[in-house]
Design an enzyme around this catalytic site. Sequence first.
Site, mmCIF file in Angstrom:
data_model
loop_
_atom_site.group_PDB
_atom_site.id
_atom_site.type_symbol
_atom_site.label_atom_id
_atom_site.label_comp_id
_atom_site.label_asym_id
_atom_site.label_seq_id
_atom_site.Cartn_x
_atom_site.Cartn_y
_atom_site.Cartn_z
ATOM 1 N N CYS A 1 -0.607 1.156 -1.918
ATOM 2 C CA CYS A 1 -1.294 0.077 -2.639
ATOM 3 C C CYS A 1 -0.470 -1.210 -2.612
ATOM 4 O O CYS A 1 0.378 -1.439 -3.494
ATOM 5 C CB CYS A 1 -1.560 0.489 -4.082
ATOM 6 N N LEU A 2 -0.724 -2.037 -1.629
ATOM 7 C CA LEU A 2 -0.057 -3.332 -1.500
ATOM 8 C C LEU A 2 -1.055 -4.480 -1.599
ATOM 9 O O LEU A 2 -0.882 -5.396 -2.393
ATOM 10 C CB LEU A 2 0.699 -3.398 -0.173
ATOM 11 N N SER B 1 -4.219 -11.553 -2.198
ATOM 12 C CA SER B 1 -3.012 -11.547 -1.374
ATOM 13 C C SER B 1 -3.156 -10.491 -0.278
ATOM 14 O O SER B 1 -3.017 -9.301 -0.530
ATOM 15 C CB SER B 1 -1.756 -11.268 -2.210
ATOM 16 N N ILE C 1 -8.046 -0.144 -0.521
ATOM 17 C CA ILE C 1 -7.084 0.953 -0.570
ATOM 18 C C ILE C 1 -7.707 2.225 0.013
ATOM 19 O O ILE C 1 -8.687 2.760 -0.515
ATOM 20 C CB ILE C 1 -6.598 1.200 -2.001
ATOM 21 N N GLY D 1 -26.706 1.301 27.828
ATOM 22 C CA GLY D 1 -27.421 1.519 26.571
ATOM 23 C C GLY D 1 -27.010 2.778 25.857
ATOM 24 O O GLY D 1 -27.060 2.845 24.619
ATOM 25 N N GLU E 1 -2.455 -3.208 8.189
ATOM 26 C CA GLU E 1 -1.001 -3.097 8.400
ATOM 27 C C GLU E 1 -0.402 -4.435 8.849
ATOM 28 O O GLU E 1 0.587 -4.493 9.567
ATOM 29 C CB GLU E 1 -0.650 -2.003 9.424
#
Length: 386
Positions: free
Chosen positions: A123-124, A129, A156, A339, A362
Amino acid sequence: MDFELNQDQLAFQQSARDFAAGEMAPFAAKWDEEAHFPLDVIAKAGELGFCGLYTPEADGGLGLSRLDATVVFEELARACTSTAAYLTIHNMVSWMIASWGQPSLKAQWCEQLAAGRKIGSYCLTEPGSGSDAASLKTTARLEDGHYVLNGSKAFISGAGSTDVLVVMARTGGEGARGVSAFVVPGNAPGVSYGKKESKMGWNSQPTRTISFDNVKVPADHLLGQEGQGFIFAMKGLDGGRINIATCSVGAAQAALDAAHAYMKERKQFGRPIADFQALQFKLADMQTELVAARQMVRLAATKLDAGSPEATTYCAMAKRLATDLGFRVCNEALQLHGGYGYIREYPLERYFRDVRVHQILEGTNEIMRVIISRKLLDRDNLDDIR
């Protein structure tokens, strides 16, 4: 230099190939169509060690190198790119807790994570941000032996289904030096999850926002020391970039294999389309670019294993190259199918959709170029990255 895999790596490769063929490939299209998160298959992967590939043996993992891990992840990604990509994120979580967690925290989580009995999320990213990760706003305040977390995270992987979260939160001032990393149980009071996002690809793993409303975690759930979180996050992403790059390589290899077989079977104007030189040249370019991408990824993994001061730059180069070329190979393979490549009876459109996000997560490929160019411009002597 030896570009050949050793006997152990060949054994890992075969084990992963067999698992992917038996447990992933037959179901990948259904998982994608139904947006099903195959927790039972992830648990089976854990039984083989695929959930703790580079987590140390002392903490329940296999203790393999990053190079070894790329061999495994590539094979898994050939079968189901989306599920393999989640496994790479889970491996990063397991490794981060093993690397910087307190002994009590490691005892609580590492063995179960490495065995696939519990799973994790990283979780960044936040709603405000993304590329500017150091500007994150989630806060952690120390009170009476606990940290109290407030804020939110976005995009996340695994959120809502995972047991543990590695969360980057601000304990100090602005910028990277004010960020710390925490281990938060996924069901802790005050943790809530948004709706499952409807996505272009990566449908076999859920993606949600996570909100933290006065979430209390014990002080020993801090990884390392206060202010080290951004360093840990970036170290995690060095390996994460190699991992996601090798998932692109695996998907591209599957797409190339499908195109190769199709060209021999499909006839136009009374001849197999493999007889047409223009298409032969296209296949040759796809093969060349795929080999180049794979070797770049393995070179970066070798640099990371060796602790090279240039490892971050190589990881960025590998991620940029392999995800761009992997997407291109998948796109060309789809085009060769005409196709048929556009309909879900064939797997090309799924490979295409699943690898597209690899150029974004990432760290976007634009950010990879920032990392590489800064290293170039900050140096007087470029020999170390030639």
